[in-house]
Design a protein around this motif. Structure first.
Motif, PDB file in Angstrom:
ATOM      1  N   ARG A 138     -85.239  24.308  39.000  1.00 16.01           N
ATOM      2  CA  ARG A 138     -86.239  24.893  40.004  1.00 16.01           C
ATOM      3  C   ARG A 138     -85.737  25.309  41.231  1.00 16.01           C
ATOM      4  O   ARG A 138     -84.433  24.626  41.639  1.00 16.01           O
ATOM      5  CB  ARG A 138     -87.307  23.908  39.966  1.00 16.01           C
ATOM      6  CG  ARG A 138     -87.158  22.508  40.721  1.00 16.01           C
ATOM      7  CD  ARG A 138     -88.271  21.602  40.488  1.00 16.01           C
ATOM      8  NE  ARG A 138     -87.802  20.467  41.461  1.00 16.01           N
ATOM      9  CZ  ARG A 138     -88.518  19.245  41.610  1.00 16.01           C
ATOM     10  NH1 ARG A 138     -89.474  19.130  40.707  1.00 16.01           N
ATOM     11  NH2 ARG A 138     -87.859  18.277  42.444  1.00 16.01           N
ATOM     12  N   LEU A 167     -90.428  19.917  33.874  1.00 17.74           N
ATOM     13  CA  LEU A 167     -89.833  21.142  33.490  1.00 17.74           C
ATOM     14  C   LEU A 167     -88.719  20.976  32.766  1.00 17.74           C
ATOM     15  O   LEU A 167     -87.691  19.995  32.933  1.00 17.74           O
ATOM     16  CB  LEU A 167     -89.441  21.993  34.671  1.00 17.74           C
ATOM     17  CG  LEU A 167     -90.806  21.887  35.784  1.00 17.74           C
ATOM     18  CD1 LEU A 167     -89.993  22.655  37.159  1.00 17.74           C
ATOM     19  CD2 LEU A 167     -91.668  23.042  35.361  1.00 17.74           C
ATOM     20  N   SER A 168     -88.406  21.628  31.762  1.00 16.22           N
ATOM     21  CA  SER A 168     -87.021  21.922  31.128  1.00 16.22           C
ATOM     22  C   SER A 168     -86.051  22.717  32.025  1.00 16.22           C
ATOM     23  O   SER A 168     -84.979  22.799  31.586  1.00 16.22           O
ATOM     24  CB  SER A 168     -87.348  22.127  29.607  1.00 16.22           C
ATOM     25  OG  SER A 168     -87.809  23.489  29.679  1.00 16.22           O
ATOM     26  N   SER A 169     -86.763  23.555  32.762  1.00 12.27           N
ATOM     27  CA  SER A 169     -85.901  24.377  33.508  1.00 12.27           C
ATOM     28  C   SER A 169     -85.517  23.884  34.893  1.00 12.27           C
ATOM     29  O   SER A 169     -86.207  23.295  35.386  1.00 12.27           O
ATOM     30  CB  SER A 169     -86.622  25.896  33.642  1.00 12.27           C
ATOM     31  OG  SER A 169     -87.958  25.675  33.806  1.00 12.27           O
ATOM     32  N   GLY A 194     -90.682  27.064  39.205  1.00 17.40           N
ATOM     33  CA  GLY A 194     -89.915  26.112  38.086  1.00 17.40           C
ATOM     34  C   GLY A 194     -89.545  26.879  36.732  1.00 17.40           C
ATOM     35  O   GLY A 194     -89.016  26.214  35.844  1.00 17.40           O
ATOM     36  N   GLY A 195     -89.863  28.280  36.720  1.00 17.03           N
ATOM     37  CA  GLY A 195     -89.472  28.918  35.684  1.00 17.03           C
ATOM     38  C   GLY A 195     -89.780  30.321  35.885  1.00 17.03           C
ATOM     39  O   GLY A 195     -90.808  30.606  36.452  1.00 17.03           O
ATOM     40  N   SER A 219     -89.950  27.019  30.591  1.00 21.34           N
ATOM     41  CA  SER A 219     -89.952  25.660  31.228  1.00 21.34           C
ATOM     42  C   SER A 219     -90.652  24.557  30.428  1.00 21.34           C
ATOM     43  O   SER A 219     -90.704  23.458  30.959  1.00 21.34           O
ATOM     44  CB  SER A 219     -90.841  25.777  32.635  1.00 21.34           C
ATOM     45  OG  SER A 219     -90.362  26.928  33.318  1.00 21.34           O
TER      46      SER A 219
END
Lengths: 382, 382
Positions: free
Chosen positions: A229, A225-227, A7-8, A37
């Protein structure tokens, strides 16, 4: 079983970080990965490191990672399997998530080799094989690799100039990477002019001591998450006789062969689906040996394929897209995490100048020693 | 999720094995464990070891274990988290089985400390805490433990004579164990006559360098065994600030407290169900601190309970039934596997002269350093 993702990631520039301790490198990388993330908590931390106990007299790096992240309390431990440490750490994180015992696990790889002398590094080079009957008589891994190199040249009538295509390509790819230890191009004559490490291996065909840290966040589908994946879809591992000359065929990387088959089977993909490949080429000879053991080239043909640019960023199966162990650098216990992070950057289209077009499926391979152990991981776009 | 079991164990007599290498100890123990269950294959091997890299210059013990067992090919790696290494290795094995990625996993713990000088061992004693700001100034773990000892005596008005009840009990239990390093009884005057390690800690209140190896076979319900098995029902882990004086209350083992709560919750049992308890008492003071942190005695009361024989083989909660770290011995990276194997022997009624009556539920606890990390495992009869 639910899906498990990367996820990051975070990547520290590989180099000689005289101003930073092992603990600094570890914690900076861990913090950067969580920041990437926007994740503030994880359920577990797994650290991948090989030589911290010897070079820094520091064990139990899990507790240190937890403390430095402000996550003291969180379960944390270290995984070690020589050069495959990082991929086993990933597998342990995967199993923790799949078994429902964790939603998120931070995997951090770290190594600081600049604290050690060349003698110490040389003396410890067989620590991944058998110290009891190799180390005591002074055999180094470079010496063993030179035997494999010679046998490969003899058996398949391949020249050093052809094998040297791989470090040249590594540096070509590494020249545009912001985290590479040696971000410049090299030519064939540079390699052939460089001194022998163990004849016929030239200095520019192997790696240098390196400091580095990288991290990947492993999580299930529920973690916010902000990122972007990517999916972890295949994992394969195997061991082999630690010393190559104990094997039936010393130049067949059997552990890698088994690991790759397992990972492809678990991911339900074929080799032709794999759109980028990270090899573990701490010696140039390991690039063709790895490609052939894992079925990405017929026996003896990898260098011919390389000459036809099959493995460049625009080739059929781009290899070592950020420079591989040679140019990106090889902080041993962290190397596999770098490889995973690089594959993640490709799949999520964040690879910048090193971007390969349309990477939906990537494979990462790592070796312990000269094939004493091997791991393969398949990552896919969602 | 299916059940996960310990299906067989092996225990090497703890001692100074001058005639055996680290690799010998590791492989003998692994073979004996598989033989004990008549199992010829496992899907994975996890090795628990702390100092092999430093004392023997040997890493990647997973591949060596696989080779020595004739199981070259089988995935294998090492887990390290200081003194909690073994229990994390067990947890990783548990997760591998629960996630369906393995049916059987061999967990082997090994340590060979007789290869190291007293200076080396002393110098590495803070490797489980923070080498960067303790090791460099020469603080040892014994020195830190003496501070906890003094603070405990001050706060709860407990005497050294009372704390010394624990090593006396350890030796009482160890005196009938065939695998104990020090299988003899000691008296209070022996302790008080022994030299200081770090005042007030006497030599007979701590452990000696030790060589040892132990193994446990982890499996699902489908694996055919010739040996009895016990259920792994609870696992709990936590970290804390590695250095005790960084903690809000240096004599509260908070990581252990959290780990025990988690393990009990997962196993759905209460403390009164726990019919035997393995503590991690590498210093005598850690026995009362552990009992109190994990809720088996109120704060300051553990020694009073010990005086009433609450922890003897016939007591309410028998503790260290084969001698604990003091008498059985403490080959650090293997200690947790010994503890697990001992709990297995009790539950499956194979404890011989050390048998506790009717052990349906047992708990094993391990610490890294002086509580930098902790693990707790609940085992149950089927």
């Amino acid at each position: 079983m639910g899906n498990v993702y990367i996820g990051g990631v975070s990547l520290t520039k590989v180099g000689e970080h005289w101003d930073k301790s092992l603990e600094n490198l570890l914690s900076e990388s861990a913090v950067k990965c969580l920041d990437a993330s926007s994740v503030s908590h994880v359920d577990q931390i797994i650290v991948s490191n090989l030589f911290g106990e010897v070079f820094q007299e520091q064990a139990n790096l899990g507790s240190i990672a937890a403390e430095e992240l402000g996550l003291s309390g969180v379960p944390a431990y270290r995984v070690e399997a020589g050069g495959v440490s990082s991929l086993y750490a990933l597998a342990a994180a995967y199993q923790a998530v799949v078994s429902g015992q964790a939603n998120s696990v931070l995997v951090v790889g770290v190594e600081k080799m600049s604290d050690a002398s060349a003698e110490e590094i040389n003396s410890l080079s067989v620590a991944e094989e058998r110290c009891d009957y190799l180390g005591k008589i002074g055999v180094t891994v470079s010496a063993e690799a030179s035997l494999l190199y010679k046998e490969y040249m003899r058996r398949y009538r391949v020249s050093q100039e052809e094998i040297a295509l791989f470090p040249i390509m590594d540096h070509e790819h590494g020249s545009t990477s912001s985290h590479a230890q040696f971000p410049f191009k090299i030519k064939l004559e540079n390699i052939l002019d460089s001194p022998y490490v163990a004849e016929p291996i030239r200095r520019l065909e192997t790696t240098a001591p390196a400091d580095g840290a990288a991290a990947v966040l492993i999580c299930d589908g529920d973690v916010k998450l902000s990122s972007p994946r990517c999916l972890i879809s295949g994992l394969g591992f195997a061991t082999d006789y630690p010393v190559p000359t104990d094997r039936e065929d010393p130049i067949e990387l059997r552990a890698l062969k088994i690991a790759v088959e397992k990972a492809l089977k678990m991911a339900k993909v074929t080799r032709s689906d794999v759109r980028m490949l990270e090899l573990y080429d701490c010696f140039s000879i390991l690039a063709p040996l790895s490609l052939e053991a894992s079925g990405f080239a017929p026996a003896g043909m990898a260098c011919k394929y390389a000459a036809k640019e099959a493995y460049t960023l625009s080739g059929q199966t781009p290899v070592n897209t950020f420079g591989g162990l040679k140019a990106r650098g090889h902080p041993i216990g962290a190397t596999g995490v770098y490889q995973l992070a690089e594959a993640y950057l490709q799949i999520t289209e964040q690879a910048g100048k090193n971007q390969v077009y349309g990477v939906k499926t990537a494979m990462v391979q790592s070796l312990a020693g000269l094939g004493a152990g091997a791991g393969a991981v398949v990552l896919e776009a969602e």
